[in-house]
Write an enzyme that holds these catalytic residues in place. Structure first.
Site, PDB file in Angstrom:
ATOM      1  N   GLY A  10       1.759   6.412  -0.100  1.00 19.10           N
ATOM      2  CA  GLY A  10       1.721   6.684   0.993  1.00 19.10           C
ATOM      3  C   GLY A  10       2.987   6.566   1.829  1.00 19.10           C
ATOM      4  O   GLY A  10       3.011   6.471   3.052  1.00 19.10           O
ATOM      5  N   ARG A  13       4.278   9.290   5.612  1.00 20.47           N
ATOM      6  CA  ARG A  13       4.081   9.273   7.170  1.00 20.47           C
ATOM      7  C   ARG A  13       4.043   7.986   7.574  1.00 20.47           C
ATOM      8  O   ARG A  13       3.981   6.914   6.435  1.00 20.47           O
ATOM      9  CB  ARG A  13       3.094  10.331   7.609  1.00 20.47           C
ATOM     10  N   ASN A  89       1.373   0.684  -0.068  1.00 20.13           N
ATOM     11  CA  ASN A  89       1.091   0.802   1.124  1.00 20.13           C
ATOM     12  C   ASN A  89      -0.076   1.989   1.599  1.00 20.13           C
ATOM     13  O   ASN A  89      -0.656   1.945   2.554  1.00 20.13           O
ATOM     14  CB  ASN A  89       2.436   1.370   1.883  1.00 20.13           C
ATOM     15  N   SER A 141      -2.830  -6.596   6.220  1.00 18.66           N
ATOM     16  CA  SER A 141      -3.224  -6.499   7.713  1.00 18.66           C
ATOM     17  C   SER A 141      -3.468  -7.782   8.560  1.00 18.66           C
ATOM     18  O   SER A 141      -4.157  -8.577   7.880  1.00 18.66           O
ATOM     19  CB  SER A 141      -4.290  -5.318   8.202  1.00 18.66           C
ATOM     20  N   TYR A 154     -13.118  -2.492   6.417  1.00 24.47           N
ATOM     21  CA  TYR A 154     -11.392  -2.355   6.251  1.00 24.47           C
ATOM     22  C   TYR A 154     -10.988  -3.651   6.116  1.00 24.47           C
ATOM     23  O   TYR A 154     -10.248  -3.907   5.045  1.00 24.47           O
ATOM     24  CB  TYR A 154     -11.185  -1.476   7.619  1.00 24.47           C
ATOM     25  N   ALA A 156     -12.193  -6.458   4.717  1.00 24.99           N
ATOM     26  CA  ALA A 156     -12.391  -6.872   3.573  1.00 24.99           C
ATOM     27  C   ALA A 156     -11.720  -6.282   2.424  1.00 24.99           C
ATOM     28  O   ALA A 156     -10.995  -7.190   1.583  1.00 24.99           O
ATOM     29  CB  ALA A 156     -13.877  -6.571   3.152  1.00 24.99           C
ATOM     30  N   LYS A 158      -8.433  -5.470   3.012  1.00 24.31           N
ATOM     31  CA  LYS A 158      -7.172  -6.155   3.338  1.00 24.31           C
ATOM     32  C   LYS A 158      -7.127  -7.521   2.917  1.00 24.31           C
ATOM     33  O   LYS A 158      -5.952  -7.825   2.212  1.00 24.31           O
ATOM     34  CB  LYS A 158      -6.891  -5.816   4.602  1.00 24.31           C
ATOM     35  N   ILE A 187       0.046  -1.265  14.919  1.00 31.53           N
ATOM     36  CA  ILE A 187       1.309  -0.161  15.104  1.00 31.53           C
ATOM     37  C   ILE A 187       0.825   1.155  15.273  1.00 31.53           C
ATOM     38  O   ILE A 187       0.037   1.828  14.784  1.00 31.53           O
ATOM     39  CB  ILE A 187       2.077  -0.001  13.676  1.00 31.53           C
TER      40      ILE A 187
END
Ligand code: NAI
Length: 246
Positions: A10, A13, A89, A141, A154, A156, A158, A187
């Site tokens: 990733g 960007r 990432n 996260s 989400y 879960a 992380k 962020i």
């Protein structure tokens, strides 16, 4: 000593791009993996070029297509040489009440955020074993450690990276391979662009430092965990959130 190769998934960007930039500045050679090359990455590739060779390579891959992963790692190994570092990432998020979330969205998120980093790591670790060491950093996260309404699935994915980090660190430590994770707070990137100004202000207000962390802060943390300055750090989760969860 030849420059050390680091794979950044990733890397086209957002946080990934910031990590690629920082690692290049620190003298690493970087292999950025994403579905397609961005203009920003193209520019970095030019900047990193010297004598016809660039310290930055791009390899296109949809990491949700899990069956492509063995060939992806093999190709990187053949083209770039031994792999020293891996930054998992790449990730996607789907926000909403769990009861209303389409199963397909949940499944894709688990594939990209959980299965893909585990499989990429599996193949990269084999390569690291052959060269006697390495460093792996997962981008988790803060929501893996605290609750956040609307991000249950989400979170879960992380949290799974946190468990993966700790156990793998124990498993591969004797091989000289370190495994850590960074847990960023919110962020400003494409992923969080739907966040309202009000939500942003509220995050700033509730943080110890009265601001939000930035992509550069995450990149600094990742670079530290890849460098020899952290040679006795493994199995840790480094929170970078301007004290949002302090
Ligand atoms: P982003 O959406 O700006 O960038 C995500 C990157 O992952 C892009 O380069 C994209 O091409 C790549 N990617 C997504 N799906 C892919 C796939 N199937 N195959 C290959 N590449 C794929 O997101 P952002 O904000 O830069 O997030 C990066 C990581 O940081 C993610 O894992 C995210 O979950 C995590 N994170 C982000 C936070 C934030 O507030 N932005 C907070 C905490 C964690």
């Amino acid at each position: 000593m030849p420059a050390r190769n680091v794979i950044v998934t990733g890397g086209s960007r957002g946080l990934g791009l910031g990590i690629v930039r920082k690692l290049l500045e620190s003298g690493f050679h970087v292999i950025a993996v994403a579905r397609s090359k961005s203009d920003a990455l193209r520019e970095l590739e030019e900047t990193a070029r010297s004598g016809g060779q660039s310290a930055l390579r791009f390899v296109a891959c949809d990491l949700g297509e899990l069956e492509q992963i063995p060939a992806l790692v093999k190709r990187i190994r053949e083209e770039a040489g031994p792999i020293f570092g891996l930054v998992n990432n790449a990730g996607i998020s789907a926000e909403g009440v769990l009861g209303m979330m389409p199963d397909a969205d949940i499944e894709r998120m688990v594939r990209v955020n959980t299965l893909s980093p585990i499989l990429v790591t599996k193949h990269v670790v084999r390569s690291m074993m052959a060269v006697g060491g390495g460093s792996i950093v997962h981008i988790a996260s803060v929501v893996a450690l605290t609750g956040f309404s609307g991000l249950a699935a989400y979170s879960a994915t992380k949290a799974s990276l946190v468990g993966f980090t700790r156990s793998l660190a124990r498993e591969v430590g004797r091989l000289g391979i370190r495994v850590n994770a960074v847990a960023p707070g919110f962020i400003a990137t494409d992923m969080t662009q739907s966040m309202t100004e009000e939500a942003r202000k509220s995050i700033e207000r509730r943080s110890a430092l009265k601001r939000m962390a930035e992509a550069e802060d995450i990149a600094n943390g990742v670079e530290f965990l890849l460098s020899d300055r952290s040679r006795n750090i493994t199995g840790t989760i480094l929170t970078i959130d301007a004290g949002g969860t302090a």
